[in-house]
Motif scaffolding. Structure first.
Motif, PDB file in Angstrom:
ATOM      1  N   LYS A 115    -104.638 -13.159 -27.719  1.00  0.00           N
ATOM      2  CA  LYS A 115    -103.372 -13.189 -27.011  1.00  0.00           C
ATOM      3  C   LYS A 115    -103.255 -14.517 -26.279  1.00  0.00           C
ATOM      4  O   LYS A 115    -104.075 -14.868 -25.441  1.00  0.00           O
ATOM      5  N   ARG A 116    -102.207 -15.277 -26.616  1.00  0.00           N
ATOM      6  CA  ARG A 116    -101.977 -16.527 -25.906  1.00  0.00           C
ATOM      7  C   ARG A 116    -101.429 -16.211 -24.523  1.00  0.00           C
ATOM      8  O   ARG A 116    -100.526 -15.389 -24.372  1.00  0.00           O
ATOM      9  N   ARG A 125    -114.900 -11.736 -15.044  1.00  0.00           N
ATOM     10  CA  ARG A 125    -114.571 -12.237 -16.381  1.00  0.00           C
ATOM     11  C   ARG A 125    -115.558 -11.786 -17.450  1.00  0.00           C
ATOM     12  O   ARG A 125    -115.482 -12.218 -18.592  1.00  0.00           O
ATOM     13  N   ASP A 126    -116.473 -10.886 -17.111  1.00  0.00           N
ATOM     14  CA  ASP A 126    -117.545 -10.526 -18.039  1.00  0.00           C
ATOM     15  C   ASP A 126    -117.082  -9.734 -19.252  1.00  0.00           C
ATOM     16  O   ASP A 126    -117.805  -9.635 -20.241  1.00  0.00           O
ATOM     17  N   LYS A 127    -115.876  -9.181 -19.207  1.00  0.00           N
ATOM     18  CA  LYS A 127    -115.354  -8.413 -20.340  1.00  0.00           C
ATOM     19  C   LYS A 127    -114.320  -9.204 -21.142  1.00  0.00           C
ATOM     20  O   LYS A 127    -113.656  -8.650 -22.015  1.00  0.00           O
ATOM     21  N   LEU A 128    -114.181 -10.483 -20.842  1.00  0.00           N
ATOM     22  CA  LEU A 128    -113.123 -11.293 -21.434  1.00  0.00           C
ATOM     23  C   LEU A 128    -113.672 -12.432 -22.276  1.00  0.00           C
ATOM     24  O   LEU A 128    -114.673 -13.061 -21.924  1.00  0.00           O
ATOM     25  N   ASP A 129    -112.996 -12.686 -23.376  1.00  0.00           N
ATOM     26  CA  ASP A 129    -113.320 -13.787 -24.288  1.00  0.00           C
ATOM     27  C   ASP A 129    -112.201 -14.815 -24.170  1.00  0.00           C
ATOM     28  O   ASP A 129    -111.180 -14.726 -24.852  1.00  0.00           O
ATOM     29  N   MET A 130    -112.383 -15.767 -23.271  1.00  0.00           N
ATOM     30  CA  MET A 130    -111.381 -16.815 -23.044  1.00  0.00           C
ATOM     31  C   MET A 130    -111.691 -18.001 -23.945  1.00  0.00           C
ATOM     32  O   MET A 130    -112.838 -18.439 -24.048  1.00  0.00           O
ATOM     33  N   MET A 153    -106.848 -15.294 -24.818  1.00  0.00           N
ATOM     34  CA  MET A 153    -107.830 -14.368 -24.269  1.00  0.00           C
ATOM     35  C   MET A 153    -107.895 -13.087 -25.095  1.00  0.00           C
ATOM     36  O   MET A 153    -106.869 -12.491 -25.429  1.00  0.00           O
ATOM     37  N   ASN A 154    -109.109 -12.689 -25.440  1.00  0.00           N
ATOM     38  CA  ASN A 154    -109.389 -11.402 -26.067  1.00  0.00           C
ATOM     39  C   ASN A 154    -110.299 -10.605 -25.149  1.00  0.00           C
ATOM     40  O   ASN A 154    -110.821 -11.131 -24.165  1.00  0.00           O
ATOM     41  N   ALA A 155    -110.513  -9.346 -25.508  1.00  0.00           N
ATOM     42  CA  ALA A 155    -111.590  -8.580 -24.887  1.00  0.00           C
ATOM     43  C   ALA A 155    -112.879  -8.898 -25.631  1.00  0.00           C
ATOM     44  O   ALA A 155    -112.865  -9.155 -26.838  1.00  0.00           O
ATOM     45  N   ILE A 189    -108.714  -4.450 -19.729  1.00  0.00           N
ATOM     46  CA  ILE A 189    -107.267  -4.590 -19.514  1.00  0.00           C
ATOM     47  C   ILE A 189    -106.958  -4.974 -18.065  1.00  0.00           C
ATOM     48  O   ILE A 189    -106.316  -6.008 -17.821  1.00  0.00           O
ATOM     49  N   PRO A 190    -107.381  -4.166 -17.062  1.00  0.00           N
ATOM     50  CA  PRO A 190    -107.090  -4.616 -15.688  1.00  0.00           C
ATOM     51  C   PRO A 190    -107.808  -5.909 -15.325  1.00  0.00           C
ATOM     52  O   PRO A 190    -107.273  -6.724 -14.557  1.00  0.00           O
ATOM     53  N   GLN A 191    -108.998  -6.125 -15.896  1.00  0.00           N
ATOM     54  CA  GLN A 191    -109.694  -7.374 -15.597  1.00  0.00           C
ATOM     55  C   GLN A 191    -108.914  -8.570 -16.131  1.00  0.00           C
ATOM     56  O   GLN A 191    -108.813  -9.608 -15.471  1.00  0.00           O
ATOM     57  N   SER A 192    -108.332  -8.417 -17.320  1.00  0.00           N
ATOM     58  CA  SER A 192    -107.569  -9.521 -17.899  1.00  0.00           C
ATOM     59  C   SER A 192    -106.325  -9.830 -17.070  1.00  0.00           C
ATOM     60  O   SER A 192    -105.999 -11.003 -16.841  1.00  0.00           O
ATOM     61  N   ASN A 193    -105.616  -8.805 -16.609  1.00  0.00           N
ATOM     62  CA  ASN A 193    -104.408  -9.045 -15.822  1.00  0.00           C
ATOM     63  C   ASN A 193    -104.735  -9.727 -14.492  1.00  0.00           C
ATOM     64  O   ASN A 193    -104.008 -10.623 -14.048  1.00  0.00           O
TER      65      ASN A 193
END
Length: 226
Positions: free
Chosen positions: A2-3, A52-57, A125-127, A144-148
């Motif tokens: 997701k951009r 940010r540990d659950k995110l693939d930036m 960013m992905n999960a 999801i909440p971590q990304s937002n």
């Protein structure tokens, strides 16, 4: 993938040669620092690891010329220690952790693309896809909440243009199934025609945190605004 923000065309002229060759003599593209800052990777990695540990930036590169494919892009950092090729995958994604030494010495990025070829650059960013095929539902969906929360901090004033993440789309290379083993009974999901499964957050399941069993490991877990 997701951009987070609109792609930005970097350091390339407005005119575009529609049939520019995919490869050309290597030339300077942009400073390494500018790539890191434009893609917000500096702000992402400045967040505490627990945020940010659950995110693939990562960086998403999008050639404007349809004749140029992401796999044609060769980006090489020229730094004090030599030359390092940046790993761009077939989808135009570049994953990197900012290198403090390269930032400090103002290292340059070289490209094999001609001056007439535009390349859009932006943060994506992905999960994170967990290891194995048995995951904790609540832990995985907390991406999801971590990304937002992370997007709000990373994008700053531009966060009004960023999407609100509402679901995770699991993307497989073949038909697959996901079974959530909840106390009320198993919940089963099968891939659609695109080999994808969309999961939206269920507050009760997040609290219960049951095991998710996947028939195969997905190649990607896209955070999506739908």
């Amino acid at each position: 993938m997701k951009r987070l923000l609109p792609l930005l065309p970097l350091l390339l002229p407005a005119c575009l040669t529609l049939h520019a060759p995919a490869f050309a003599e290597e030339r300077e593209w942009l400073p390494y620092k500018k790539l890191v800052e434009t893609s917000r990777l500096d702000k992402f990695f400045a967040l505490p690891p627990a945020e940010r540990d659950k995110l693939d930036m990562h960086v998403h590169l999008a050639p404007a010329n349809p004749d140029v494919k992401a796999r044609d892009l060769v980006l090489t950092v020229v730094h004090a220690g030599g030359r390092t090729v940046l790993p761009v995958d077939a989808d135009g994604n570049l994953r990197l952790t900012p290198n403090p030494q390269w930032l400090a010495e103002d290292a340059k990025i070289m490209t094999n693309q001609p001056k007439s070829s535009k390349v859009g650059v932006g943060p994506a960013m992905n999960a994170v896809v967990p290891a194995g095929t048995q995951w904790a539902y609540g832990t995985f969906m907390s991406s999801i909440p971590q990304s937002n929360a992370a997007i709000g901090k990373i994008a700053g004033a531009l966060s009004m243009f960023a999407p609100t993440i509402r679901s995770v789309v699991l993307k497989f290379d073949q038909p697959a199934q996901v079974t959530i083993q909840s106390k009320s009974g198993p919940r089963q999901y099968a891939t659609d025609a695109k080999h994808q499964i969309r999961l939206k957050t269920d507050a009760a399941l997040v609290k219960e945190n049951p095991t998710m069993v996947l028939s195969a490991r997905p190649r990607e877990a896209e955070l999506d605004s739908e």
